[in-house]
Scaffold this active site. Structure first.
Site, PDB file in Angstrom:
ATOM      1  NE  ARG A 103       6.213  -0.360  10.359  1.00  0.00           N
ATOM      2  CZ  ARG A 103       5.165  -0.310   9.538  1.00  0.00           C
ATOM      3  NH1 ARG A 103       5.265   0.346   8.383  1.00  0.00           N
ATOM      4  NH2 ARG A 103       4.030  -0.880   9.847  1.00  0.00           N
ATOM      5  NE  ARG A 136       2.114  -5.012  11.146  1.00  0.00           N
ATOM      6  CZ  ARG A 136       3.151  -4.746  10.348  1.00  0.00           C
ATOM      7  NH1 ARG A 136       4.331  -5.290  10.586  1.00  0.00           N
ATOM      8  NH2 ARG A 136       2.988  -3.948   9.323  1.00  0.00           N
ATOM      9  NE  ARG A 175      -4.500  -1.281   9.858  1.00  0.00           N
ATOM     10  CZ  ARG A 175      -3.442  -0.786   9.223  1.00  0.00           C
ATOM     11  NH1 ARG A 175      -3.474   0.407   8.692  1.00  0.00           N
ATOM     12  NH2 ARG A 175      -2.348  -1.496   9.134  1.00  0.00           N
ATOM     13  NE  ARG A 209       8.202  -2.351   6.492  1.00  0.00           N
ATOM     14  CZ  ARG A 209       6.888  -2.143   6.426  1.00  0.00           C
ATOM     15  NH1 ARG A 209       6.367  -1.504   5.392  1.00  0.00           N
ATOM     16  NH2 ARG A 209       6.095  -2.581   7.373  1.00  0.00           N
ATOM     17  CE  LYS A 227      -2.066  -1.149   3.850  1.00  0.00           C
ATOM     18  NZ  LYS A 227      -1.377  -2.417   4.195  1.00  0.00           N
TER      19      LYS A 227
HETATM   20  P1  AP5 Z   1       4.799  -1.477   1.891  1.00  0.00           P
HETATM   21  O1  AP5 Z   1       4.556  -0.746   0.631  1.00  0.00           O
HETATM   22  O2  AP5 Z   1       5.375  -0.720   3.050  1.00  0.00           O
HETATM   23  O3  AP5 Z   1       3.471  -2.249   2.342  1.00  0.00           O
HETATM   24  P2  AP5 Z   1       2.266  -1.753   3.200  1.00  0.00           P
HETATM   25  O4  AP5 Z   1       1.075  -2.474   2.692  1.00  0.00           O
HETATM   26  O5  AP5 Z   1       2.199  -0.252   3.246  1.00  0.00           O
HETATM   27  O6  AP5 Z   1       2.723  -2.364   4.605  1.00  0.00           O
HETATM   28  P3  AP5 Z   1       2.765  -1.715   6.022  1.00  0.00           P
HETATM   29  O7  AP5 Z   1       3.509  -2.684   6.907  1.00  0.00           O
HETATM   30  O8  AP5 Z   1       3.317  -0.334   6.041  1.00  0.00           O
HETATM   31  O9  AP5 Z   1       1.248  -1.713   6.316  1.00  0.00           O
HETATM   32  P4  AP5 Z   1       0.478  -1.835   7.570  1.00  0.00           P
HETATM   33  O10 AP5 Z   1      -0.879  -1.705   7.054  1.00  0.00           O
HETATM   34  O11 AP5 Z   1       0.701  -2.996   8.478  1.00  0.00           O
HETATM   35  O12 AP5 Z   1       1.140  -0.672   8.429  1.00  0.00           O
HETATM   36  P5  AP5 Z   1       0.636   0.767   8.841  1.00  0.00           P
HETATM   37  O13 AP5 Z   1       1.818   1.626   8.881  1.00  0.00           O
HETATM   38  O14 AP5 Z   1      -0.556   1.192   8.064  1.00  0.00           O
HETATM   39  O15 AP5 Z   1       5.717  -2.729   1.551  1.00  0.00           O
HETATM   40  C1  AP5 Z   1       6.169  -3.629   2.572  1.00  0.00           C
HETATM   41  C2  AP5 Z   1       7.516  -4.212   2.159  1.00  0.00           C
HETATM   42  O16 AP5 Z   1       7.356  -4.966   0.959  1.00  0.00           O
HETATM   43  C3  AP5 Z   1       8.583  -3.155   1.839  1.00  0.00           C
HETATM   44  O17 AP5 Z   1       9.837  -3.652   2.236  1.00  0.00           O
HETATM   45  C4  AP5 Z   1       8.520  -3.006   0.312  1.00  0.00           C
HETATM   46  O18 AP5 Z   1       9.743  -2.595  -0.231  1.00  0.00           O
HETATM   47  C5  AP5 Z   1       8.155  -4.435  -0.111  1.00  0.00           C
HETATM   48  N1  AP5 Z   1       7.363  -4.461  -1.332  1.00  0.00           N
HETATM   49  C6  AP5 Z   1       6.365  -3.606  -1.730  1.00  0.00           C
HETATM   50  N2  AP5 Z   1       5.870  -3.968  -2.922  1.00  0.00           N
HETATM   51  C7  AP5 Z   1       6.556  -5.110  -3.289  1.00  0.00           C
HETATM   52  C8  AP5 Z   1       6.486  -5.976  -4.414  1.00  0.00           C
HETATM   53  N3  AP5 Z   1       5.627  -5.770  -5.412  1.00  0.00           N
HETATM   54  N4  AP5 Z   1       7.325  -7.040  -4.435  1.00  0.00           N
HETATM   55  C9  AP5 Z   1       8.205  -7.263  -3.429  1.00  0.00           C
HETATM   56  N5  AP5 Z   1       8.317  -6.473  -2.330  1.00  0.00           N
HETATM   57  C10 AP5 Z   1       7.488  -5.405  -2.264  1.00  0.00           C
HETATM   58  O19 AP5 Z   1       0.095   0.479  10.330  1.00  0.00           O
HETATM   59  C11 AP5 Z   1       0.966   0.151  11.390  1.00  0.00           C
HETATM   60  C12 AP5 Z   1       0.176   0.100  12.688  1.00  0.00           C
HETATM   61  O20 AP5 Z   1      -0.405   1.389  12.961  1.00  0.00           O
HETATM   62  C13 AP5 Z   1      -1.020  -0.873  12.722  1.00  0.00           C
HETATM   63  O21 AP5 Z   1      -0.643  -2.188  13.029  1.00  0.00           O
HETATM   64  C14 AP5 Z   1      -1.888  -0.221  13.797  1.00  0.00           C
HETATM   65  O22 AP5 Z   1      -1.416  -0.506  15.093  1.00  0.00           O
HETATM   66  C15 AP5 Z   1      -1.697   1.268  13.535  1.00  0.00           C
HETATM   67  N6  AP5 Z   1      -2.698   1.800  12.587  1.00  0.00           N
HETATM   68  C16 AP5 Z   1      -2.470   2.359  11.361  1.00  0.00           C
HETATM   69  N7  AP5 Z   1      -3.619   2.720  10.765  1.00  0.00           N
HETATM   70  C17 AP5 Z   1      -4.616   2.387  11.626  1.00  0.00           C
HETATM   71  C18 AP5 Z   1      -6.021   2.484  11.569  1.00  0.00           C
HETATM   72  N8  AP5 Z   1      -6.658   2.991  10.495  1.00  0.00           N
HETATM   73  N9  AP5 Z   1      -6.751   2.027  12.620  1.00  0.00           N
HETATM   74  C19 AP5 Z   1      -6.141   1.510  13.709  1.00  0.00           C
HETATM   75  N10 AP5 Z   1      -4.801   1.382  13.824  1.00  0.00           N
HETATM   76  C20 AP5 Z   1      -4.047   1.809  12.792  1.00  0.00           C
END
Ligand code: AP5
Length: 214
Positions: free
Chosen positions: A160, A171, A88, A127, A13
């Site tokens: 992270r 997660r 979410r 990552r 994402k």
């Molecule tokens: P990346 O692009 O970072 O993936 P992502 O889907 O953004 O993953 P995140 O871990 O950032 O998402 P998340 O939803 O768990 O975390 P968030 O920060 O929102 O890619 C991931 C890896 O894969 C990278 O190394 C990248 O290089 C690689 N990659 C990408 N595309 C690729 C491809 N095509 N092929 C190979 N490799 C690839 O949330 C974190 C925490 O915050 C949550 O757990 C929660 O506690 C809190 N939080 C955030 N939003 C909310 C909400 N709305 N409600 C409640 N709690 C929330």
């Protein structure tokens, strides 16, 4: 364009949000980034969010909805945005729907990135991020030239807290229970587009543009 990016942790994402931001000049609004910044600054919000995030749990709805409402009211979000990591839960989706129905706006599309669990675990565990400039690396797919050091600003790379193996599974479980129901929710609204999130990220971006009719 007003776009929501949906998908499990590590689905890409954030990666695709950055490409969409460049293409459409619309801000990437990532609740994860906003919460991590609050944790870094040690604000009241950060202190509250920290324990949930570290444990791989969602931060309570009322906290996150408040942050998003404030962020969407800013000028740069008026013409469009890329929502990365929000909503979410069904509760968050309903709150977002309420914000838009009050202003008479609507979401153009919800992009649902589909990636198998085994790929997600590998992506998250490998990552690494620059502690200073935030540049992203992966130990296997895009390793830095010098181990543990950012190519761009030479600062140390960090992992992270929630990318540790024991938290990743948590997660993924939380995603399946609390976030996956949004797939049906937005399907019923007729705005869900499925994207195969496996493969080269540029090829995935081509799929994204096609799904958006661009
Ligand atoms: P990346 O692009 O970072 O993936 P992502 O889907 O953004 O993953 P995140 O871990 O950032 O998402 P998340 O939803 O768990 O975390 P968030 O920060 O929102 O890619 C991931 C890896 O894969 C990278 O190394 C990248 O290089 C690689 N990659 C990408 N595309 C690729 C491809 N095509 N092929 C190979 N490799 C690839 O949330 C974190 C925490 O915050 C949550 O757990 C929660 O506690 C809190 N939080 C955030 N939003 C909310 C909400 N709305 N409600 C409640 N709690 C929330």
């Amino acid at each position: 364009m007003k776009i929501i990016l949906l998908g499990p942790p590590g689905a890409g994402k954030g990666t695709q949000a950055r490409l969409l931001t460049e293409k459409f000049q619309a801000p990437q609004i990532s609740t994860g980034d906003m919460l991590r910044e609050a944790v870094r600054q040690g604000t009241k919000l950060g202190l509250k969010a920290q324990e949930f995030m570290k444990a791989g749990q969602l931060v309570p709805d009322e906290v996150v909805i408040g942050i998003i409402e404030e962020r969407l009211a800013k000028n740069d979000a008026k013409r469009g945005f890329i929502l990365d990591g929000f909503p979410r839960t069904v509760e968050q989706a309903k709150a977002l729907g309420g914000i838009f129905s009050r202003s008479g706006e609507k979401i153009d599309a919800v992009l649902n990135f589909r990636v198998p669990d085994e790929d997600l675990v590998g992506r998250l565990a490998g990552r690494r991020l620059c502690a200073k400039c935030g540049a992203g690396y992966h130990l296997d797919f895009s390793a830095p030239t010098k181990e543990g050091v950012c190519d761009k600003c030479k600062s140390p790379l960090i992992q992270r807290d929630d990318d540790r193996e024991e938290t990743i599974q948590k997660r993924l479980d939380v995603y399946k229970k609390q976030t996956a129901p949004l797939i049906d929710y937005y399907n019923r609204e007729g705005i869900l587009k499925n994207i195969n999130g496996v493969g080269d990220f540029k090829e995935i971006f081509r799929q994204v543009l096609a799904a958006l009719g661009k």
